[in-house]
Design a protein around this motif. Structure first.
Motif, mmCIF file in Angstrom:
data_model
loop_
_atom_site.group_PDB
_atom_site.id
_atom_site.type_symbol
_atom_site.label_atom_id
_atom_site.label_comp_id
_atom_site.label_asym_id
_atom_site.label_seq_id
_atom_site.Cartn_x
_atom_site.Cartn_y
_atom_site.Cartn_z
ATOM 1 N N SER A 1 47.054 70.566 47.296
ATOM 2 C CA SER A 1 48.339 70.578 46.592
ATOM 3 C C SER A 1 48.282 69.661 45.375
ATOM 4 C CB SER A 1 49.466 70.123 47.535
ATOM 5 O OG SER A 1 49.262 68.779 47.934
ATOM 6 N N SER A 2 49.113 69.999 44.378
ATOM 7 C CA SER A 2 49.119 69.243 43.122
ATOM 8 C C SER A 2 50.497 68.660 42.862
ATOM 9 C CB SER A 2 48.743 70.167 41.956
ATOM 10 O OG SER A 2 47.523 70.815 42.185
ATOM 11 N N GLU A 3 50.512 67.439 42.331
ATOM 12 C CA GLU A 3 51.748 66.791 41.915
ATOM 13 C C GLU A 3 51.609 66.417 40.444
ATOM 14 O OE1 GLU A 3 52.470 63.439 44.384
ATOM 15 O OE2 GLU A 3 52.600 64.597 46.235
ATOM 16 N N PHE A 4 52.670 66.671 39.665
ATOM 17 C CA PHE A 4 52.632 66.399 38.230
ATOM 18 C C PHE A 4 53.772 65.466 37.838
ATOM 19 C CE2 PHE A 4 51.396 70.826 39.040
ATOM 20 C CZ PHE A 4 50.101 70.834 38.559
ATOM 21 N N TRP A 5 53.488 64.551 36.955
ATOM 22 C CA TRP A 5 54.550 63.753 36.345
ATOM 23 C C TRP A 5 54.027 63.153 35.042
ATOM 24 C CZ3 TRP A 5 51.492 62.116 40.266
ATOM 25 C CH2 TRP A 5 50.891 60.877 40.177
ATOM 26 N N GLY A 6 54.951 62.760 34.187
ATOM 27 C CA GLY A 6 54.557 62.184 32.918
ATOM 28 C C GLY A 6 55.747 62.007 32.005
ATOM 29 N N ASN A 7 55.476 61.613 30.761
ATOM 30 C CA ASN A 7 56.543 61.414 29.793
ATOM 31 C C ASN A 7 55.973 61.432 28.387
ATOM 32 O OD1 ASN A 7 55.849 58.572 28.884
ATOM 33 N ND2 ASN A 7 56.118 58.228 31.092
ATOM 34 N N ALA A 8 56.872 61.505 27.424
ATOM 35 C CA ALA A 8 56.518 61.388 26.018
ATOM 36 C C ALA A 8 57.497 60.439 25.356
ATOM 37 C CB ALA A 8 56.554 62.756 25.334
ATOM 38 N N SER A 9 57.009 59.683 24.389
ATOM 39 C CA SER A 9 57.879 58.748 23.673
ATOM 40 C C SER A 9 57.640 58.881 22.178
ATOM 41 C CB SER A 9 57.625 57.303 24.119
ATOM 42 O OG SER A 9 56.279 56.925 23.870
ATOM 43 N N LEU A 10 58.711 58.831 21.438
ATOM 44 C CA LEU A 10 58.681 58.930 19.982
ATOM 45 C C LEU A 10 59.140 57.603 19.402
ATOM 46 C CD1 LEU A 10 58.339 60.626 17.401
ATOM 47 C CD2 LEU A 10 60.689 61.417 17.717
ATOM 48 N N ASP A 11 58.204 56.910 18.751
ATOM 49 C CA ASP A 11 58.487 55.596 18.173
ATOM 50 C C ASP A 11 59.087 54.645 19.210
ATOM 51 O OD1 ASP A 11 58.359 53.735 16.143
ATOM 52 O OD2 ASP A 11 60.346 54.223 15.356
ATOM 53 N N GLY A 12 58.512 54.669 20.415
ATOM 54 C CA GLY A 12 58.937 53.759 21.470
ATOM 55 C C GLY A 12 60.136 54.200 22.275
ATOM 56 N N GLN A 13 60.749 55.326 21.916
ATOM 57 C CA GLN A 13 61.929 55.820 22.629
ATOM 58 C C GLN A 13 61.559 57.047 23.447
ATOM 59 O OE1 GLN A 13 65.273 56.686 20.123
ATOM 60 N NE2 GLN A 13 66.682 57.023 21.834
ATOM 61 N N LEU A 14 61.926 57.044 24.722
ATOM 62 C CA LEU A 14 61.610 58.150 25.614
ATOM 63 C C LEU A 14 62.160 59.459 25.054
ATOM 64 C CD1 LEU A 14 60.388 58.854 28.443
ATOM 65 C CD2 LEU A 14 62.721 58.635 29.334
ATOM 66 N N SER A 15 61.299 60.476 24.939
ATOM 67 C CA SER A 15 61.727 61.757 24.386
ATOM 68 C C SER A 15 61.648 62.899 25.396
ATOM 69 C CB SER A 15 60.888 62.114 23.156
ATOM 70 O OG SER A 15 59.513 62.235 23.491
ATOM 71 N N HIS A 16 60.700 62.839 26.348
ATOM 72 C CA HIS A 16 60.536 63.896 27.345
ATOM 73 C C HIS A 16 60.147 63.284 28.687
ATOM 74 C CE1 HIS A 16 59.838 66.031 23.518
ATOM 75 N NE2 HIS A 16 60.277 67.120 24.144
ATOM 76 N N LEU A 17 60.525 63.972 29.761
ATOM 77 C CA LEU A 17 60.120 63.600 31.111
ATOM 78 C C LEU A 17 59.538 64.822 31.812
ATOM 79 C CD1 LEU A 17 62.945 61.311 32.563
ATOM 80 C CD2 LEU A 17 60.535 60.698 32.265
ATOM 81 N N LEU A 18 58.431 64.613 32.510
ATOM 82 C CA LEU A 18 57.823 65.667 33.318
ATOM 83 C C LEU A 18 57.829 65.220 34.769
ATOM 84 C CD1 LEU A 18 56.182 68.329 33.557
ATOM 85 C CD2 LEU A 18 54.111 66.942 33.221
ATOM 86 N N GLU A 19 58.487 65.994 35.626
ATOM 87 C CA GLU A 19 58.571 65.695 37.045
ATOM 88 C C GLU A 19 58.345 66.992 37.805
ATOM 89 O OE1 GLU A 19 62.567 64.029 36.727
ATOM 90 O OE2 GLU A 19 61.751 62.106 37.416
ATOM 91 N N GLY A 20 57.218 67.094 38.499
ATOM 92 C CA GLY A 20 56.890 68.337 39.171
ATOM 93 C C GLY A 20 56.675 69.437 38.155
ATOM 94 N N LEU A 21 57.381 70.556 38.328
ATOM 95 C CA LEU A 21 57.280 71.659 37.375
ATOM 96 C C LEU A 21 58.370 71.612 36.322
ATOM 97 C CD1 LEU A 21 56.454 74.663 39.761
ATOM 98 C CD2 LEU A 21 54.877 73.109 38.597
ATOM 99 N N ASN A 22 59.172 70.568 36.330
ATOM 100 C CA ASN A 22 60.318 70.480 35.427
ATOM 101 C C ASN A 22 60.053 69.480 34.304
ATOM 102 O OD1 ASN A 22 61.940 72.250 37.065
ATOM 103 N ND2 ASN A 22 62.227 70.533 38.482
#
Length: 211
Positions: free
Chosen positions: A23-44
């Protein structure tokens, strides 16, 4: 980014994948100039900053969910062929910097179970094995990644052009630069998952067998 230069604008993406017992679990994020811009949690994946209109963003979300679902199915297939009784943790960190003098710097680094695994040379669109010694898994993954435009030229274009364009647009909004870009930020997350596919092939086909 080089500490000797003035503080740059940055766009950084972090994607982590944990594989255990098929099984696979995914998570992560993106930040633009130090400010959170995206969140990845599971398939969302969610857009924290309103950087794309709702209709365009809905398409990006579906693209990411579809690909990650496919990736998870591939992992299950590999695990049936060659079961692995321990957890694999893969982390991708990539993005770009735009300095006040107009120079740029892009990067893509991959670690496997906390150890440097692969890195991408943006200037010539090539992957380099970072794993200690002559490991068959890293060698195979490097070779597989070099086969596909999605993980070479497309990734190079994203880091050198799209990513930098994002920062130039941000600079324009604050009066620091004049150029603008409307490229979708989530493209970086999608390209990150394509890179993971090549590494998954190497990890699961080589571990416990011959490449």
């Amino acid at each position: 980014c080089l500490a000797s230069l003035a503080a740059p604008l940055t766009f950084t993406m972090l994607q982590q994948t944990r594989v255990s017992k098929g099984s696979s679990e995914f998570w992560g994020n993106a930040s633009l100039d130090g400010q959170l811009s995206h969140l990845l949690e599971g398939l969302n994946v969610t857009q924290v900053l309103p950087l794309e209109p709702p209709d365009a963003w809905a398409r990006r979300q579906q693209d990411v969910a579809t690909y990650l679902g496919y990736f998870g199915q591939l992992v299950k297939l590999f695990s049936k062929e060659r079961p692995i009784n321990y957890t694999q943790s893969l982390c991708c960190r990539f993005g770009c910097c735009l300095f006040p003098n107009g120079t740029t710097q892009s990067f893509y680094e991959v670690t496997l179970n906390g150890t440097a695994f692969l890195s991408f040379h943006v200037s010539n669109a090539t992957w380099e094995r970072r794993w200690p010694g002559r490991d068959a898994v890293a060698t195979f993954a490097e070779r597989e990644l070099m086969k596909y435009p999605k993980t070479t030229r497309d990734l190079q274009h994203f880091l050198n052009t799209t990513c930098v364009g994002i920062l130039q647009a941000q600079s324009a909004a604050t009066g620091k630069q004049s150029s603008r870009s409307h490229a979708p930020l989530v493209l970086g997350l999608i390209l990150g998952t394509f890179a993971l596919l090549g590494m998954a092939v190497g990890i699961f086909l080589c571990t416990g067998g011959s490449c």
